[in-house]
Write a protein that holds these residues in place. Sequence first.
Motif, short mmCIF file in Angstrom:
data_model
loop_
_atom_site.label_atom_id
_atom_site.label_comp_id
_atom_site.label_asym_id
_atom_site.label_seq_id
_atom_site.Cartn_x
_atom_site.Cartn_y
_atom_site.Cartn_z
N TYR A 76 -54.63 -19.03 30.34
CA TYR A 76 -53.32 -19.20 30.96
C TYR A 76 -52.43 -17.97 30.83
CZ TYR A 76 -54.32 -24.27 30.50
OH TYR A 76 -54.87 -25.52 30.55
N GLY A 93 -50.67 -27.82 37.97
CA GLY A 93 -50.74 -27.07 39.23
C GLY A 93 -50.83 -25.60 38.91
N GLU A 94 -49.95 -24.81 39.49
CA GLU A 94 -49.92 -23.37 39.22
C GLU A 94 -49.02 -23.02 38.03
OE1 GLU A 94 -51.83 -20.96 40.72
OE2 GLU A 94 -52.80 -22.78 41.49
N MET A 95 -48.26 -23.99 37.53
CA MET A 95 -47.33 -23.73 36.44
C MET A 95 -48.02 -23.91 35.08
SD MET A 95 -43.83 -25.59 37.74
CE MET A 95 -44.52 -27.23 37.57
N LYS A 99 -44.09 -19.21 37.72
CA LYS A 99 -44.93 -18.34 38.53
C LYS A 99 -45.24 -17.08 37.73
CE LYS A 99 -44.94 -16.00 42.99
NZ LYS A 99 -44.14 -15.65 44.17
N LYS A 107 -51.71 -26.50 31.85
CA LYS A 107 -51.46 -26.17 33.26
C LYS A 107 -51.05 -27.43 34.00
CE LYS A 107 -52.99 -22.15 35.09
NZ LYS A 107 -52.64 -21.50 36.26
N ASP A 163 -47.17 -13.49 38.49
CA ASP A 163 -47.88 -12.55 39.35
C ASP A 163 -48.25 -11.33 38.51
OD1 ASP A 163 -47.74 -14.09 41.71
OD2 ASP A 163 -45.72 -13.34 42.13
#
Length: 156
Positions: free
Chosen positions: A23, A103-105, A122, A101, A124
């Motif tokens: 993560y 979802g994407e968080m 988020k 985790k 990136d």
Amino acid sequence: MQDFIKALVSEEKNTELPETFNYFGKLIGSWKIDYVESSHSAAIQGEWHFAWVLEGMAVQDVIILPDYEYGTSLRIFNPNTHAWDVAYGYTGKIIRLEARKQGEMIVLTDTNDENRKWVFVKIDDDEFHWQNVTIKENGEWQINAEIYAKRLTNCI
């Protein structure tokens, strides 16, 4: 001191840590941050530094918010729960969290209060967004503070 740093810091993630649970790997490096509390409009500018530690099975960070807070987190992957056990400490306080985790968080839940969460909304390659939230009785998320980060370097 160099012996301590050499014993603590790892050059990379341990191969025993499944990539599915990596993560925090994208956070490794140094970041310029703006910390904004919901009750204040002015941002506190600071730094947040992340490194692999403990043979690459953990991630430690140091957050520096001058004249406000200096703290450190130790995130250790727990193969029994498939979650990350996290301890965050600053002068006079230690908070225990569990990271999973959603979802994407990446959601870090306070182990003493499941309605308190720290969320990497988020991540990136060159920026991330973090929130400190409280879950209200109706399920709504109340944002207490946010961090907006821009990468300074990939080096540790």
